[in-house]
Design an enzyme around this catalytic site. Structure first.
Site, short mmCIF file in Angstrom:
data_model
loop_
_atom_site.label_atom_id
_atom_site.label_comp_id
_atom_site.label_asym_id
_atom_site.label_seq_id
_atom_site.Cartn_x
_atom_site.Cartn_y
_atom_site.Cartn_z
N HIS A 31 -18.53 -12.50 50.78
CA HIS A 31 -18.35 -11.62 51.94
C HIS A 31 -19.70 -11.47 52.67
O HIS A 31 -20.72 -11.26 52.02
CB HIS A 31 -17.93 -10.21 51.51
CG HIS A 31 -16.57 -10.12 50.89
ND1 HIS A 31 -15.47 -9.68 51.58
CD2 HIS A 31 -16.13 -10.39 49.64
CE1 HIS A 31 -14.41 -9.67 50.78
NE2 HIS A 31 -14.79 -10.10 49.59
N HIS A 37 -15.12 -16.49 47.03
CA HIS A 37 -15.56 -16.27 48.41
C HIS A 37 -16.71 -15.28 48.46
O HIS A 37 -16.79 -14.35 47.67
CB HIS A 37 -14.39 -15.76 49.27
CG HIS A 37 -13.65 -14.61 48.67
ND1 HIS A 37 -12.68 -14.77 47.71
CD2 HIS A 37 -13.75 -13.29 48.89
CE1 HIS A 37 -12.20 -13.59 47.36
NE2 HIS A 37 -12.85 -12.67 48.06
P1 5GP Z 1 -11.64 -9.89 47.61
O1 5GP Z 1 -11.13 -8.49 47.43
O2 5GP Z 1 -10.83 -10.90 46.83
O3 5GP Z 1 -13.13 -10.00 47.35
O4 5GP Z 1 -11.49 -10.19 49.15
C1 5GP Z 1 -10.43 -10.87 49.70
C2 5GP Z 1 -10.53 -10.68 51.19
O5 5GP Z 1 -9.69 -11.63 51.82
C3 5GP Z 1 -10.10 -9.30 51.66
O6 5GP Z 1 -11.19 -8.65 52.28
C4 5GP Z 1 -8.95 -9.59 52.63
O7 5GP Z 1 -8.97 -8.77 53.76
C5 5GP Z 1 -9.15 -11.05 52.97
N1 5GP Z 1 -7.92 -11.78 53.26
C6 5GP Z 1 -6.80 -11.81 52.48
N2 5GP Z 1 -5.86 -12.59 53.05
C7 5GP Z 1 -6.41 -13.07 54.20
C8 5GP Z 1 -5.92 -13.94 55.22
O8 5GP Z 1 -4.80 -14.44 55.20
N3 5GP Z 1 -6.76 -14.21 56.26
C9 5GP Z 1 -8.02 -13.70 56.33
N4 5GP Z 1 -8.77 -14.01 57.37
N5 5GP Z 1 -8.52 -12.87 55.37
C10 5GP Z 1 -7.72 -12.56 54.32
#
Ligand code: 5GP
Ligand code: ZN
Length: 143
Positions: free
Chosen positions: A101, A99
């Site tokens: 951001h 993903h």
């Molecule tokens: P990472 O740390 O893997 O780059 O980011 C994962 C992101 O996914 C985090 O910022 C977290 O807040 C978001 N996230 C995790 N679970 C969910 C969810 O169920 N719904 C949404 N909208 N965001 C999520």
């Protein structure tokens, strides 16, 4: 993919605040935003790593991410935006569906990336490292 929270969001099994969707990507607001309006752009096809995402989809993710950044500036009166991507656990990836951001930024939002700048000992050391990277780049990525 079974048991992937983001695949469930794409399938509509888990609700999300959708911002954008097309044939290749889906974008929705992050549930724990750095700033309000923080959005995630994900490929519809499950990939753990960005490195295995086909070029058309990866390009679309970046393009849609930048367009959402511009929309954040217009709609949220943001001054700027960050595109951020964590690939791998120790890089900060928590959800194992790749993903991008998109984080709206304001001059006074008090958020700082904890950035440091190391120095190479010599130009030769840097040159050897660059050579190593160029060689590794010849290999195909794998998930
Ligand atoms: P990472 O740390 O893997 O780059 O980011 C994962 C992101 O996914 C985090 O910022 C977290 O807040 C978001 N996230 C995790 N679970 C969910 C969810 O169920 N719904 C949404 N909208 N965001 C999520
Ligand atoms: Zn997934």
């Amino acid at each position: 993919m079974k048991d992937c929270i983001f695949c469930k969001i794409i399938a509509g099994e888990i609700p999300s605040w959708k911002i954008y969707e097309d044939d290749l990507v889906y974008a929705f607001m992050d549930i724990g935003p750095i700033n309000f309006g923080h959005t995630l752009v994900i490929p519809k096809e499950h990939h753990t790593s960005t490195a295995t995402i086909p070029e058309a989809t990866a390009g679309r993710m970046f393009r849609v991410g930048a367009r959402i950044g511009v929309a954040q500036k217009r709609a949220l009166d943001a001054d700027a935006f960050n595109l951020h991507l964590a690939d791998g656990t120790c890089a900060g990836q928590v959800v194992m569906h790749a993903h991008l951001h998109v984080v709206p930024r304001n001059a006074d939002d008090t958020f700082h990336w904890n950035w440091r700048q190391l120095k190479y000992d010599t130009p030769e050391v840097a040159g050897e490292l660059a050579e190593k990277l160029r060689n590794a780049l010849k290999l195909e990525p794998q998930d």
